[in-house]
Design a protein around this motif. Structure first.
Motif, PDB file in Angstrom:
ATOM      1  N   ALA A 249     -10.993   2.062   1.887  1.00  0.00           N
ATOM      2  CA  ALA A 249     -11.331   2.426   2.946  1.00  0.00           C
ATOM      3  C   ALA A 249     -11.644   3.974   2.512  1.00  0.00           C
ATOM      4  CB  ALA A 249     -10.967   2.322   4.500  1.00  0.00           C
ATOM      5  N   GLN A 250     -10.843   4.567   1.479  1.00  0.00           N
ATOM      6  CA  GLN A 250     -10.957   5.765   0.931  1.00  0.00           C
ATOM      7  C   GLN A 250      -9.761   5.646  -0.276  1.00  0.00           C
ATOM      8  OE1 GLN A 250      -8.661   7.579   4.493  1.00  0.00           O
ATOM      9  NE2 GLN A 250      -6.988   8.181   2.652  1.00  0.00           N
ATOM     10  N   LYS A 251      -9.590   6.354  -1.157  1.00  0.00           N
ATOM     11  CA  LYS A 251      -8.935   6.620  -3.054  1.00  0.00           C
ATOM     12  C   LYS A 251      -6.915   5.760  -2.391  1.00  0.00           C
ATOM     13  CE  LYS A 251      -8.499   8.261  -7.037  1.00  0.00           C
ATOM     14  NZ  LYS A 251      -8.219   9.968  -7.907  1.00  0.00           N
ATOM     15  N   SER A 252      -6.914   5.210  -3.006  1.00  0.00           N
ATOM     16  CA  SER A 252      -5.732   4.617  -2.568  1.00  0.00           C
ATOM     17  C   SER A 252      -4.933   4.355  -4.337  1.00  0.00           C
ATOM     18  CB  SER A 252      -6.175   3.653  -1.646  1.00  0.00           C
ATOM     19  OG  SER A 252      -6.840   3.863  -0.510  1.00  0.00           O
ATOM     20  N   THR A 253      -3.757   3.923  -3.350  1.00  0.00           N
ATOM     21  CA  THR A 253      -2.953   3.312  -3.895  1.00  0.00           C
ATOM     22  C   THR A 253      -1.577   2.257  -4.170  1.00  0.00           C
ATOM     23  OG1 THR A 253      -0.379   5.216  -4.591  1.00  0.00           O
ATOM     24  CG2 THR A 253      -2.867   5.590  -5.479  1.00  0.00           C
TER      25      THR A 253
ATOM     26  N   LEU B  47       0.273  -1.127  -0.335  1.00  0.00           N
ATOM     27  CA  LEU B  47      -0.313  -0.079  -0.275  1.00  0.00           C
ATOM     28  C   LEU B  47       0.788   0.861   0.166  1.00  0.00           C
ATOM     29  CD1 LEU B  47      -3.061   1.470   0.434  1.00  0.00           C
ATOM     30  CD2 LEU B  47      -2.293   1.274   2.593  1.00  0.00           C
ATOM     31  N   ALA B  48       0.816   2.125  -1.313  1.00  0.00           N
ATOM     32  CA  ALA B  48       1.633   3.396  -1.283  1.00  0.00           C
ATOM     33  C   ALA B  48       0.858   4.295  -0.450  1.00  0.00           C
ATOM     34  CB  ALA B  48       1.689   3.697  -2.258  1.00  0.00           C
ATOM     35  N   THR B  49      -0.323   4.774  -0.709  1.00  0.00           N
ATOM     36  CA  THR B  49      -1.304   5.629  -0.316  1.00  0.00           C
ATOM     37  C   THR B  49      -2.848   5.540  -0.110  1.00  0.00           C
ATOM     38  OG1 THR B  49      -2.472   6.944  -2.721  1.00  0.00           O
ATOM     39  CG2 THR B  49       0.618   7.165  -1.550  1.00  0.00           C
ATOM     40  N   GLY B  50      -3.414   5.922   0.716  1.00  0.00           N
ATOM     41  CA  GLY B  50      -4.785   5.738   1.156  1.00  0.00           C
ATOM     42  C   GLY B  50      -4.686   4.599   2.809  1.00  0.00           C
TER      43      GLY B  50
ATOM     44  N   LEU C  97      -5.209  -1.343   7.174  1.00  0.00           N
ATOM     45  CA  LEU C  97      -3.601  -1.095   6.711  1.00  0.00           C
ATOM     46  C   LEU C  97      -3.416   0.715   6.508  1.00  0.00           C
ATOM     47  CD1 LEU C  97      -3.854  -3.707   4.938  1.00  0.00           C
ATOM     48  CD2 LEU C  97      -3.719  -3.886   6.562  1.00  0.00           C
ATOM     49  N   LYS C  98      -1.767   0.749   6.264  1.00  0.00           N
ATOM     50  CA  LYS C  98      -1.914   2.188   6.316  1.00  0.00           C
ATOM     51  C   LYS C  98      -0.720   2.048   5.296  1.00  0.00           C
ATOM     52  CE  LYS C  98      -2.763   3.307  11.349  1.00  0.00           C
ATOM     53  NZ  LYS C  98      -1.757   3.640  12.557  1.00  0.00           N
TER      54      LYS C  98
END
Length: 897
Positions: free
Chosen positions: A175-179, A134-137, A151-152
């Motif tokens: 849970a939100q926009k993620s990359t 997980l990079a962002t989100g 997950l962070k």
């Protein structure tokens, strides 16, 4: 490739308790209470009851899709991205054990995934495909509909999907926009394989370029490659220092080094150059200082690692190989048996001579001793003799009364292996000439299919009753339809075989005919005529029967029955189904006239197309046709029609070792030794043919009606010359190098044997016994925390062989060679020859019910058994998702069936 087809139901051939179990990724649960075949109560005393576990195979059944709504791009990675991914990789045991090159290659292959809020990335219960970082989100972890975790950025998940397609244990949802950065299993495996294959091939080229390794065998070079480690050095660092005692040998893989002596530069060395070879041969001091010019990467091999891998120090191995080559080249010595050669080499002493020193005196009798030149040159009456040359080999088999004509003198520093005539004859077990003549006959007898599995003492006895008979050109040696009681083996010349006056084939040196006449009361099936002058060894039926006992005769008859490739499908009747698998079924069949039992495996063409398993079937057939061993299931013949492919197999009656172990409880060491020795012999046979089994475990070994093991299920076996990279096998029995994907060879089978011996005597597997999750089993195997239970006492020799076989250094598992493994203290004194004649009482003999009534009933049936097979296929599940289209399967793939 392995063959998932054979793996699905080969077990059911001989274990009716599994007859309704299809193969799948789920454990196969063994039948509890009584054994269907034996009706004997099962006992699990002192042995933990556990289910049978299916192997992980390469075969793909479904297409896997994950993160289907994501936007996937090959976006360049920043230094920050690379650092984050690196940290994630190093948090998982599978990934952190990869070398730096593999990690870098995997990072290069990772793609960028972008998902909106509320999108599903992985679905609980569905097969896994991707590993993600997980990079962002933020991502939700949901199990059984309940959110368990968040997950962070920087966290990763899905690493087990890089090994196999086991179902996901949780749903991951944004849970939100993620990359995310992600890599799929196929890309991961191809990346790791590409790096390791390149390194392996390059390292092999380096090894082959080093003169001191030239004499090593292919197997020894493979052990050397497995012992190599890689080191990186920085600019101006000193790798070795003049005057220090060294035990490491180096090959430069990247960069430049400078070599100095007494502070003065002698030369520079670059990629492919090597230094420190004397460290492998002798415990000598360094003669120069080696310093890096810039960054340097080297391959290094230590004396200790080499000793573990080869079983002896390098100098001894080199000398032993030279002796072997010299014996093979000598006309007088090449007919020695393997044991005689071994005994002779063990007896020979190495002597060193300086230039001008006399090696063989002109005052000594010709043939009084045999010399093999190991190093240097010797000048004699017929010129110069160099490495691999023999002196005295042509005379040692003669009774000589004359002295040598001249001295044999060292022309340089010379190392000689030498043995006296008396010692030599003692090694051969008698006078030289008769012994070597007998050896030639022994070699021939071992090639006769009928006799190849006889123990050596019986073959030697047969040699003494062989007669030599000469036949002139055109002479009929045997006549069609006449009675016969003689076996013929062609010693020299050629003979032609005629049936009803039509020539059908020609036999030449070491071929044989008339074998059925010494076992069956049959008339000759053909006329055999000499083409030119012919000499044959002959063996009379009376002599044969005086040497071969009833038990051995029974075994020979069984093997001949399995060599009958004239059987047709319409000569068989179906007795009952034996098992159903994902790709086909197995049936117990009987020959209408002979009453012999067979197992017929059927694979529908529709499933061959749906699952793309045609390559597996071709490989399975190729492997099985090479195998003819009393402790390995035998393929009799294959058939085909427009509906399916058929494998007619030996029917093995008995119980699999998995169930036998549950009846016997913990094995005594003698019983464990028996099964271990049998498996060593089986693996030795396979590995000589470059076949890796890859799934050795109790479920794949049948204990037949006489109590002897028989290896079945070649579903994921493979012919390998070098290394292979596929992750296959059963996790608890899988060697670390298979899990890591770094490339492996036949050493993985020895690891599996180590697991089995541990299980024999302690009742559990050594790694991951209490784990059902595949990932956790893999983790335990990689951790390699080998602990022997303290409540069960066993000898040091038993623990020693387990420790050796379970070495993380693959090259160390046999101790240098299979012959050395056989000499391990745990196996020392074992009567190996008795295994083939079944002269050792096994720990367990199953009690089996008769099949006569079922066979009789089946013989009276008027039904065409093909109709029964078709009915079973119709009732089976239809393939869900084909993995390959019909157009991708070659039209003539089955031409050899």
């Amino acid at each position: 490739m392995g063959n998932a087809c054979n793996g699905c139901f080969q077990k059911e051939i001989i274990d009716p308790s599994n007859s309704t179990q299809p193969i799948s990724s789920k454990p196969i649960i063994s039948f509890e209470g009584v054994n269907e075949e034996t009706k004997e109560p099962k006992s699990s005393a002192q042995r933990k009851s556990k289910p049978k576990i299916a192997a992980v195979t390469w075969q793909k059944v479904k297409e896997v899709n994950e993160a289907v709504t994501a936007v996937i791009t090959a976006r360049p990675k920043t230094a920050e991205d690379i650092g984050m991914i690196n940290n994630a990789l190093n948090s998982h045991f599978i990934l952190r054990n990869l070398d730096e090159d593999s990690q870098r290659h995997i990072i290069d292959q990772m793609k960028h995934f972008s998902v909106n809020s509320g999108e599903v990335i992985t679905q609980q219960g569905m097969p896994g495909k991707y590993f993600f970082v997980l990079a962002t989100g933020r991502l939700e972890v949901i199990v059984n509909g309940i959110r368990q975790n968040m997950l962070k950025p920087g966290t990763s998940f899905g690493e087990l999907a890089l090994l196999d397609d086991k179902p996901r244990t949780a749903t991951i949802k944004s849970a939100q926009k993620s990359t995310l950065w992600g890599v799929d299993r196929m890309t991961f495996k191809q990346a790791v394989e590409a790096v390791n294959r390149m390194n392996y091939e390059e390292n092999k080229l380096f090894i082959n370029s080093v003169p001191i390794f030239e004499i090593l065998t292919t197997q020894q070079k493979e052990a050397l490659l497995a012992s190599i480690t890689t080191q990186k050095w920085d600019n101006r660092q000193t790798i070795v220092k003049e005057g220090e005692v060294g035990d490491l040998f180096y090959i430069i893989k990247e960069g430049v080094v400078t070599c100095t002596k007494d502070g003065v530069e002698i030369r520079q060395m670059v990629k492919g150059d090597f230094f420190g070879e004397q460290a492998l041969l002798y415990n000598s001091k360094r003669t120069a200082t080696i310093t890096c010019v810039g960054a340097v990467k080297v391959l290094c091999i230590g004396r200790g690692s080499l000793l573990e891998a080869l079983g002896e120090n390098l100098q001894q191995v080199i000398y032993r190989n030279i002796q072997k080559k010299a014996i093979e080249k000598s006309e007088s010595l090449k007919n020695l048996t393997k044991d005689q050669s071994q005994q002779m080499m063990d007896t020979m002493k190495i002597a060193k001579f300086s230039p001008g020193e006399v090696v063989v005196s002109k005052n000594s009798l010709q043939g009084a001793k045999l010399c093999i030149i190991m190093k240097g040159r010797v000048r004699g009456p017929l010129g110069v003799y160099e490495t691999f040359a023999c002196i005295g080999d042509d005379k040692i088999n003669q009774t000589c009364t004359q002295n040598n004509i001249e001295n044999y003198v060292a022309d340089s520093e010379v190392d000689i292996a030498q043995i006296s005539k008396e010692e030599f004859e003692k090694c051969l077990g008698g006078v030289v000439v008769p012994a070597t003549n007998n050896n030639a006959a022994l070699v021939v007898l071992k090639q006769v299919q009928l006799l190849r599995n006889l123990p050596k003492d019986r073959l030697k006895a047969l040699i003494h009753v062989l007669r030599i008979v000469d036949f002139r050109d055109g002479q009929a040696i045997v006549q069609e339809n006449e009675e016969g009681d003689t076996l013929y083996i062609v010693k020299t010349g050629r003979v032609n075989i005629f049936k009803e006056n039509v020539k059908v084939r020609t036999l030449t040196i070491h071929d044989y005919f008339g074998e059925r006449s010494i076992l069956f009361n049959e008339r000759r099936s053909a006329t055999v005529v000499a083409e030119g002058n012919v000499t044959c060894w002959t063996l009379e039926k009376n002599d044969f029967e005086s040497i071969i006992d009833f038990s051995m005769r029974t075994q020979l008859l069984k093997r001949i029955e399995l060599q009958d490739n004239t059987i047709a499908l319409d000569q068989l009747v179906m007795i009952k189904p034996l098992g159903k698998g994902m790709f086909g079924n197995v049936y117990l069949m009987a020959h209408k006239e002979k009453g012999a039992f067979y197992a017929l495996k059927t694979v529908p063409r529709a499933k061959i197309v749906a699952y793309g398993i045609y390559e597996s079937l071709v490989l399975e057939r190729k492997i099985l046709l090479q195998l003819d061993h009393t402790m390995i299931v035998k393929l009799v013949k294959t058939f085909k029609d427009n509906k399916r492919i058929y494998f007619l197999m030996e029917y093995v009656r008995g119980i699999d070792l998995f169930d036998v172990l549950r009846q016997l409880g913990l094995l005594k060491e003698d019983d464990a030794r028996f099964y271990t020795a049998c498996l060593v012999v089986i693996l030795e046979y396979l590995h000589k043919r470059e076949i890796i089994y890859r799934d050795l475990k109790p479920e794949n070994i049948m204990i037949d009606e006489e109590g002897y093991p028989k290896l079945i299920d070649f579903g994921i076996a493979k012919i390998v010359n070098g290394r292979t990279y596929t992750t296959v096998g059963t996790p608890h029995y899988m060697a670390p190098e298979v899990i890591m994907g770094n490339g492996y060879n036949s050493a993985v089978d020895w690891w599996s044997l180590g697991v089995m011996i541990f299980e024999f005597v302690f009742g559990t597997v050594p790694f991951g016994e209490n784990e059902e999750d595949t990932y956790k089993v893999y983790e335990k195997v990689i951790e390699h925390n080998l602990v022997f239970p303290t409540n069960i006492k066993h000898t040091l020799s038993l623990k020693s062989i387990i420790t050796q076989l379970l070495s993380v250094k693959a090259a160390s598992r046999t101790g240098g060679s299979i012959s050395k493994l056989k000499k391990h203290k745990f196996l020392s004194g074992f009567k190996w020859e008795k295994l083939f004649s079944r002269g050792i009482t096994p720990p367990y003999v199953p009690k089996l019910r008769s099949l006569t009534s079922e066979a009789s009933k089946a013989a009276k049936s008027k039904k065409n058994f093909l109709d029964n097979i078709l009915r079973d296929e119709i009732s089976a599940e239809t393939p869900m998702q084909p993995s390959k289209s019909k157009a991708q399967i070659p039209a003539n793939w089955d031409e050899e069936f």
